[in-house]
Motif scaffolding. Structure first.
Motif, short mmCIF file in Angstrom:
data_model
loop_
_atom_site.label_atom_id
_atom_site.label_comp_id
_atom_site.label_asym_id
_atom_site.label_seq_id
_atom_site.Cartn_x
_atom_site.Cartn_y
_atom_site.Cartn_z
N ARG A 161 0.84 -1.20 0.00
CA ARG A 161 0.00 0.00 0.00
C ARG A 161 0.88 1.26 0.00
O ARG A 161 0.60 2.23 -0.72
N ALA A 162 1.93 1.25 0.81
CA ALA A 162 2.84 2.39 0.84
C ALA A 162 3.47 2.62 -0.54
O ALA A 162 3.57 3.76 -1.01
N LEU A 163 3.86 1.53 -1.19
CA LEU A 163 4.55 1.65 -2.47
C LEU A 163 3.60 1.97 -3.62
O LEU A 163 4.03 2.46 -4.66
N ARG A 181 10.23 -0.43 0.74
CA ARG A 181 10.89 -1.33 -0.21
C ARG A 181 11.81 -2.30 0.51
O ARG A 181 11.86 -3.50 0.21
N LEU A 182 12.58 -1.80 1.48
CA LEU A 182 13.48 -2.67 2.24
C LEU A 182 12.71 -3.75 3.00
O LEU A 182 13.09 -4.92 3.03
N LEU A 183 11.61 -3.34 3.61
CA LEU A 183 10.81 -4.29 4.37
C LEU A 183 10.22 -5.36 3.46
O LEU A 183 10.24 -6.55 3.78
N LEU A 184 9.70 -4.95 2.30
CA LEU A 184 9.11 -5.92 1.38
C LEU A 184 10.15 -6.88 0.85
O LEU A 184 9.88 -8.09 0.71
N GLN A 185 11.35 -6.39 0.59
CA GLN A 185 12.42 -7.28 0.14
C GLN A 185 12.76 -8.31 1.22
O GLN A 185 12.99 -9.49 0.93
N ALA A 186 12.78 -7.87 2.48
CA ALA A 186 13.07 -8.79 3.58
C ALA A 186 11.97 -9.84 3.72
O ALA A 186 12.24 -11.02 3.95
N LEU A 187 10.73 -9.42 3.56
CA LEU A 187 9.61 -10.36 3.63
C LEU A 187 9.69 -11.40 2.52
O LEU A 187 9.53 -12.60 2.77
#
Length: 319
Positions: free
Chosen positions: A278-280, A290-296
């Motif tokens: 949603r943020a992106l 973006r960093l968080l989604l990559q980690a997930l």
């Protein structure tokens, strides 16, 4: 199997595949994906398996895996291909199951006495796991749409009220910024502390308070303080979901990312990923989301958050 919807946060839809990893008889990781449509080229199924292998290898040591597919018998070939690929990579698959409605089929057991070909009926809502999860406050929403509804934008009169409140917050912040960046950050710190305190006391923020908070969260220092002060419990998940719902569209990335971080820390990967998305949607360059989604997507644990936050803070111009 009954635990899977509670581990994911929602009940997977048909065409889904869920993998749970166990260590010493304890589930330590769960992931969900979409299977290619029946009849899809084998390479597409192998790509799904390869991605799972990459993610699961980061969870070592793992004693065994359980694969659960959702849908009719048409997905059986894909499930078997994924299972064979994981086994070939050195990851033992303990059970390979398929769920259709209220029946479960065991694809690895050929004994009709314990695994009848017509499947075994089960009631996922009446299991001991379901009862224990509900008592602990965990829920399994009916689908991903129900998860997204937790932070969907408000509309109607509520949206009109937030638009007016945000216009007032813009004027207010302009006056504060005239005194310098330090004054704005100080106002942001006060707003974050007051907002969390008010929520913890059982009070809902007014429209003016939400507008002021979301304006100040655009400042990286204020957002980072909010990350530090937010606790990994459902009350703060609910708080940031409410702020995300009420924020004006351009101001959504910061509270949505805070929602994602809080959900991730609470073990709700589905909500975390959807909130980061949603943020992106609003700002494709929002760095922390973006960093968080990559980690997930990589299956990394929330402990990587500190390193991501440190990186973000070392680049104060980044969002």
């Amino acid at each position: 199997m009954a635990a899977v919807p509670y581990l994911l946060g929602f009940r997977p839809s048909d065409g889904s595949i869920a993998v749970t990893a166990s260590r010493d008889r304890r589930i330590v990781f769960a992931a969900r994906g979409d299977l290619p449509a029946p009849g899809a080229p084998a390479r597409q199924i192998l790509e799904v398996a390869a991605n799972l292998v990459t993610v699961l290898r980061r969870q070592q040591p793992i004693n065994d895996l359980m694969i659960v597919g959702y849908g009719t018998e048409h997905i059986d070939p894909a499930l078997l291909t994924v299972s064979e690929a994981l086994t070939a990579s050195g990851m033992p698959v303990l059970e390979l199951l398929r769920v259709t409605g209220t029946r479960v089929f065991n694809l690895t057991c050929g004994n009709p006495d314990c695994c009848p070909p017509q499947g075994t009926p089960f009631d996922p809502t009446a299991s001991l796991i379901a009862v224990q999860a509900t008592a602990a406050g965990q829920v399994a929403l009916p689908n991903r749409a129900a998860v997204a509804a937790r932070f969907a934008p408000v509309d109607g009169a509520a949206r009109d009220g937030m638009r007016r409140a945000t216009a007032g917050a813009v004027t207010r912040l302009t006056a504060v910024c005239a005194a310098g960046a330090a004054a704005a950050d100080e106002a942001g710190a006060l707003a974050v502390r007051d907002a969390l305190r008010k929520h913890d006391d059982g009070k809902r923020l007014t429209g003016d308070e939400v507008a002021w908070l979301t304006m100040l969260l655009q400042r990286p220092a204020v957002r980072d303080l909010a990350v530090d002060l937010t606790q990994p419990h459902d009350r703060h998940v609910t708080f940031w979901a409410d702020i995300t719902r009420r924020a004006q569209e351009p101001l959504v990335p910061a509270p949505a990312t805070l929602l994602a971080i809080t959900a991730w820390r609470c073990g709700d990967g589905a909500l975390a990923g959807m909130a980061a998305d949603r943020a992106l949607q609003v700002d494709p360059e929002y760095r922390l989301a973006r960093l968080l989604l990559q980690a997930l997507h990589a299956g990394l644990p929330p402990s990587v958050l500190e390193r991501a936050a440190d990186t973000d803070r070392s680049n104060p111009s980044d969002k």
